[in-house]
Design an enzyme around this catalytic site. Structure first.
Site, short mmCIF file in Angstrom:
data_model
loop_
_atom_site.label_atom_id
_atom_site.label_comp_id
_atom_site.label_asym_id
_atom_site.label_seq_id
_atom_site.Cartn_x
_atom_site.Cartn_y
_atom_site.Cartn_z
N GLY A 69 0.81 -1.22 0.00
CA GLY A 69 0.00 0.00 0.00
C GLY A 69 0.84 1.27 0.00
CB THR A 70 3.85 2.23 1.93
OG1 THR A 70 3.22 1.92 3.18
CG2 THR A 70 4.73 3.45 2.08
N GLY A 198 -1.72 -6.66 0.01
CA GLY A 198 -2.02 -8.06 0.28
C GLY A 198 -2.24 -8.40 1.75
CG HIS A 199 0.13 -6.61 5.12
ND1 HIS A 199 -0.06 -6.17 6.40
CD2 HIS A 199 0.52 -5.52 4.42
CE1 HIS A 199 0.22 -4.87 6.47
NE2 HIS A 199 0.58 -4.46 5.28
CB CYS A 323 2.04 4.20 11.27
SG CYS A 323 1.34 3.03 10.11
C1 LIG Z 1 -1.78 -0.49 6.01
C2 LIG Z 1 -2.17 0.70 5.24
C3 LIG Z 1 -1.30 1.27 4.29
C4 LIG Z 1 0.10 0.74 4.07
O1 LIG Z 1 0.09 -0.49 3.42
P1 LIG Z 1 1.43 -1.40 3.45
O2 LIG Z 1 1.12 -2.52 2.54
O3 LIG Z 1 1.58 -1.84 4.88
O4 LIG Z 1 2.54 -0.57 2.99
C5 LIG Z 1 -1.73 2.36 3.57
N1 LIG Z 1 -2.96 2.88 3.76
C6 LIG Z 1 -3.83 2.36 4.65
C7 LIG Z 1 -5.18 2.97 4.79
C8 LIG Z 1 -3.47 1.27 5.43
O5 LIG Z 1 -4.31 0.77 6.30
#
Ligand SMILES: *Cc1c(COP(=O)(O)O)cnc(C)c1O
Length: 380
Positions: A69-70, A198-199, A323
């Site tokens: 996601g990041t 994915g996670h 975070c």
């Molecule tokens: C967890 C999260 C992310 C980051 O995703 P990662 O795969 O851990 O880098 C970004 N945005 C939201 C809303 C999230 O909950």
């Protein structure tokens, strides 16, 4: 152990792990190689794109694999800023975005971007009128999350997409919390870019995707080889991509049943806390929220103390987002919905999955009532 931190990460489903294993040891070829072993990997990557595209109502060549996601958020924001400089440097986002979006916006501000941070109401819903007023001729992007990771509030994505579309502005949504939990239709909501990971849906860590509509046509993010049509170079993480494929299939198949079960657990947990623990406040919208999200503020109780005492009872929860844990600053999301810093520090997030049970919720409420009572007595 009772695991109530599914917004931080989820357990990789056994069938996902099983699907991945042969791609470490048997089908380990490079997806870019032409011999048979490589084509097995390539086939798996193409297959995963088809699964994901179908889940969104998109086309396979609009899906780009990333490390999560990041990275997807960074790519969408930075590439729009780079690609559309001749149109303008104005970006609109909200105050309650994940740090992957907010910190990227801060970085872009240092590169000359102008960013408008939309306010949210006390339930965490963005101010639509303020969005309309904020759009300017030099606005290049609206980035608003689908569902908030701390308080679970769902945004009026279709309305936001329509407004962006009307003004010819690209629309990105961080759907990391929503994807796999809720049905998403990118065309119907006028979404040009979407981030997922994915996670957060019982898939592996370190893999996600960015949906990028053909209309968006962003520049490449990682330079190197020709992978991902030259836009995101680097040998494909084939086992991760296979795991993501399996996790998406599983999530789609179980969505209805899971939503029903998890929503019941959520509402039961909320009502028991409200009935049995005095001086509590539910954070986030009561119904427009993620099925598994519960977030409360407890007056005169501090989040970190609650977490430590819950941990001693084998209960995993979170205060704010993972975070922000470790920093003493109250969550920017809770401040944005109007909580005082004290109430924001006294918040607890419990995020459920279909593996949780009513019995676990009963245990959690009993332990929590005792813990909050103890902390409040210590304070006096
Ligand atoms: C967890 C999260 C992310 C980051 O995703 P990662 O795969 O851990 O880098 C970004 N945005 C939201 C809303 C999230 O909950």
């Amino acid at each position: 152990m009772i695991y109530l931190d599914n917004a931080a990460t989820t357990r990789t489903a056994p069938e996902v792990v099983e699907a991945m294993l042969p791609y470490f040891t048997e089908y380990y070829g490079n997806a870019g190689s032409i011999y048979g072993l490589g084509s097995a990997s390539k086939k798996a990557v193409i297959q995963a794109k088809q699964t994901i595209a179908r889940s969104l109502g998109a086309e396979p060549n609009e899906i780009y694999f990333t490390a999560g996601g990041t990275e997807s958020d960074n790519w969408a924001l930075k590439a729009v800023f780079e690609t559309y400089q001749d149109k303008g440097k104005h970006i609109i986002t909200s105050r309650i975005e994940h740090h992957a979006v907010l910190h990227t916006c801060e970085y872009l501000e240092r590169q000359g971007a102008e960013v408008t941070y939309l306010d949210v109401d006390e339930d965490g819903i963005v101010d639509i009128e303020q969005l309309r007023r904020a759009i300017r001729p030099d606005t290049i992007l609206v980035s608003i999350m689908y569902a908030n990771n701390e308080i679970g509030t769902l945004q009026p994505i279709r309305e936001i997409g329509e407004i962006a579309e009307e003004h010819g502005v690209l629309f990105h949504t961080d759907a990391v919390q929503a994807y796999g939990q809720l049905p998403i239709d990118v065309a119907g909501c006028h979404i040009d870019m979407l981030s997922a990971s994915g996670h957060k849906l019982n898939g592996p860590k370190g893999v996600g995707f960015l949906y990028m509509s053909k209309k968006a046509r962003l520049r490449s993010f990682v330079h190197g080889g020709q992978q991902e049509r030259g836009r995101r170079a680097g040998t494909e993480n084939v086992p991760g991509i296979v795991g993501l494929d399996a996790a998406v299939k599983r999530a789609l198949q179980k969505m209805e049943e899971k939503t029903y079960k998890v929503t019941r657990l959520r509402d039961y947990l909320i009502s028991r806390i409200e009935q049995e623990i005095p001086q509590v406040k539910l954070n986030g919208h009561r119904s427009m929220r993620l099925p598994g999200n519960v977030n409360f503020s407890f007056a005169k109780a501090e989040g970190e103390s609650m977490l430590i005492m819950l941990d001693m009872k084998g209960i995993c929860a979170s205060s704010g987002s993972a975070c922000t844990t470790g920093s003493i600053d109250p969550s920017h999301v809770l401040l944005a919905i109007g909580l005082s810093p004290e109430l924001a520090r006294g918040s607890l997030r419990m995020t459920l999955s279909e593996d949780n049970t009513m019995e676990e919720v009963d245990i959690v409420v009993e332990e929590l009532a005792e813990i909050v009572g103890k902390i409040r007595n210590m304070c006096i």
